[in-house]
Design an enzyme around this catalytic site. Sequence first.
Site, PDB file in Angstrom:
ATOM      1  N   GLU A 173      -3.261 -26.082  -3.176  1.00 45.70           N
ATOM      2  CA  GLU A 173      -3.833 -24.943  -2.450  1.00 45.70           C
ATOM      3  C   GLU A 173      -2.822 -23.837  -2.122  1.00 45.70           C
ATOM      4  O   GLU A 173      -2.638 -23.457  -0.969  1.00 45.70           O
ATOM      5  CB  GLU A 173      -4.501 -25.428  -1.162  1.00 45.70           C
ATOM      6  CG  GLU A 173      -5.601 -26.444  -1.414  1.00 45.70           C
ATOM      7  CD  GLU A 173      -6.236 -26.976  -0.141  1.00 45.70           C
ATOM      8  OE1 GLU A 173      -5.808 -26.580   0.962  1.00 45.70           O
ATOM      9  OE2 GLU A 173      -7.163 -27.793  -0.240  1.00 45.70           O
ATOM     10  N   ASN A 213      -3.499 -28.456  -7.869  1.00 46.41           N
ATOM     11  CA  ASN A 213      -4.828 -28.751  -7.341  1.00 46.41           C
ATOM     12  C   ASN A 213      -5.265 -27.655  -6.374  1.00 46.41           C
ATOM     13  O   ASN A 213      -4.479 -27.211  -5.540  1.00 46.41           O
ATOM     14  CB  ASN A 213      -4.777 -30.098  -6.602  1.00 46.41           C
ATOM     15  CG  ASN A 213      -6.137 -30.650  -6.251  1.00 46.41           C
ATOM     16  OD1 ASN A 213      -6.985 -30.825  -7.117  1.00 46.41           O
ATOM     17  ND2 ASN A 213      -6.357 -30.946  -4.977  1.00 46.41           N
ATOM     18  N   HIS A 250     -15.892 -28.533  -4.482  1.00 51.33           N
ATOM     19  CA  HIS A 250     -16.728 -28.686  -3.291  1.00 51.33           C
ATOM     20  C   HIS A 250     -17.840 -27.649  -3.378  1.00 51.33           C
ATOM     21  O   HIS A 250     -17.578 -26.451  -3.285  1.00 51.33           O
ATOM     22  CB  HIS A 250     -15.916 -28.429  -2.017  1.00 51.33           C
ATOM     23  CG  HIS A 250     -14.733 -29.328  -1.851  1.00 51.33           C
ATOM     24  ND1 HIS A 250     -14.844 -30.680  -1.727  1.00 51.33           N
ATOM     25  CD2 HIS A 250     -13.407 -29.049  -1.775  1.00 51.33           C
ATOM     26  CE1 HIS A 250     -13.638 -31.204  -1.584  1.00 51.33           C
ATOM     27  NE2 HIS A 250     -12.751 -30.237  -1.619  1.00 51.33           N
ATOM     28  N   GLU A 279     -12.207 -33.539  -6.132  1.00 50.32           N
ATOM     29  CA  GLU A 279     -12.651 -33.817  -4.761  1.00 50.32           C
ATOM     30  C   GLU A 279     -14.135 -33.478  -4.613  1.00 50.32           C
ATOM     31  O   GLU A 279     -14.553 -32.816  -3.666  1.00 50.32           O
ATOM     32  CB  GLU A 279     -11.816 -33.014  -3.759  1.00 50.32           C
ATOM     33  CG  GLU A 279     -10.330 -33.274  -3.862  1.00 50.32           C
ATOM     34  CD  GLU A 279      -9.502 -32.482  -2.871  1.00 50.32           C
ATOM     35  OE1 GLU A 279     -10.075 -32.009  -1.863  1.00 50.32           O
ATOM     36  OE2 GLU A 279      -8.287 -32.336  -3.090  1.00 50.32           O
ATOM     37  N   ASP A 281     -17.907 -32.992  -3.884  1.00 50.36           N
ATOM     38  CA  ASP A 281     -19.020 -33.268  -2.974  1.00 50.36           C
ATOM     39  C   ASP A 281     -19.960 -32.071  -3.007  1.00 50.36           C
ATOM     40  O   ASP A 281     -19.529 -30.939  -3.218  1.00 50.36           O
ATOM     41  CB  ASP A 281     -18.569 -33.602  -1.552  1.00 50.36           C
ATOM     42  CG  ASP A 281     -17.470 -32.713  -1.007  1.00 50.36           C
ATOM     43  OD1 ASP A 281     -17.380 -31.539  -1.421  1.00 50.36           O
ATOM     44  OD2 ASP A 281     -16.686 -33.184  -0.166  1.00 50.36           O
TER      45      ASP A 281
END
Length: 493
Positions: A173, A213, A250, A279, A281
């Site tokens: 990030e 990432n 996400h 990651e 979701d």
Amino acid sequence: MAVSSPDPSPGSPGSRSLRVRLLVSGAVAAVAAFGVVMVVPDASAAAGTLGAAAAQSGRYFGTAIAASRLGDSTYSTIAGREFNMVTAENEMKPDATEPQRGQFNFSSGDQIYNWATQRGMKVRGHTLAWHSQQPGWMQSLSGSSLRQAMIDHINGVMAHYKGKLAYWDVVNEAFNEDGSRRNSNLQGTGNDWIEVAFRTARNADPSVKLCYNDYNIENWSYGKTQGVYRMIQDFKSRGVPIDCVGLQTHFTGGSSLPSNFQTTLSSFAALGVDVALTEVDVTNASTSQYAGLTQACLNVSRCVGITVWGVRDSDSWRSGESPLLFDGGGNKKAAYTSVLNALNSAGPIQTTSPTPTGGSTSSPPPTQGTGNRIVGAQSGRCIDVPNASQNNGTRVQLYDCNGQTNQTWTLTSSKQLTVYGTRCLDAAGSGNGSAVQIYSCNGQTNQQWNVNSNGTITGVQSGRCLDVWGTGNGQQVQIYDCSGQANQRFSLN
């Protein structure tokens, strides 16, 4: 679309709030983008779990694991059954691994690593250099002192896990939404800090794949996506060691799967890096979005796998949005079935190993009836029975070659590899990740091996290759789909 929020890894429930969600134009529904009607193969041929289904096409399907939840039998049962890759949710981050400068703590990270590898699962390291979840002592530093602390942290953590992990998220990030660099304390040490982190990581562990990432880099037309792309392009052009890009993926209530998501994956892959969804979701576990993101990965050959950020809805940082594939009671949701069907639709890969790149692909066969070492081409270490054990079920490992009887193997005319004269190299199962152990010779096909001219050793029962995911002493041996990589090549001599 409403862009998703960043890395969902709270130190405790509710400790991190969602950041402001930004609107990005040009997104359309996933159904229109990918046409997520799946053709499911015959049920007798379909895999029954996410990890097994992904492995058919040479990919993984993983989850984030919290050490504190492993005592929950429902949680650990689902995780152990369904997945073949694990990411530590918080336990390998800087505040967890180096709480005091120069004093490392790997107890929780090792708990997850040991739990995963004992089940034949691979592990992704997350994360080494990040502006968030830094220990207090690191937050107080700046300039050259912080730069050195970052280098020391990377070296210390990677030394502990050297040769053991599949991937490391080296930097996490580091970009703003407009594609510029985030104004973090690490950025304040100089614009080359990310390059330094990757070069340090490569020197620390030459065998692990090194990844960048980030979140909100799924839409190809978005500024942040383009900023990360330009950095990877620059790194590859100058030989900065980077192997993969992780897209956190996400998707929130207002953020549909972008129509150009597959373009994003293929564009990064075209730079010569692997891509992974790290990651995942999705608000309310939208079946169409889950199926769409899975299909997009399957359509890009260098998309190596998918990880969902948690097991059940109740374990999620976004638990109020029901974003995962299992509900709070551990029941499979409709989105689970849509993902499983998509993975199964990809079909099996060939288990015959392709010709490795570089060097000769043939070697003289070992002599039957004589003792041989089995030496890893990547590691130079021998397949070893720990502590010279003769107990049935002892799992074999890599270890420095020493010429002792626990490293001396005999290839018999019936394709067995025997040690101590009465124990055979034995596969504890036929699926990806099955343990390789010693067991009393019984003549079954799980104890028969083809020693191939290209350096692979394949199980007669499974067709899969002897495989190690690292080079260090103690690295356990398993069987896995043949890939032609050096970690699946051995010599008998």
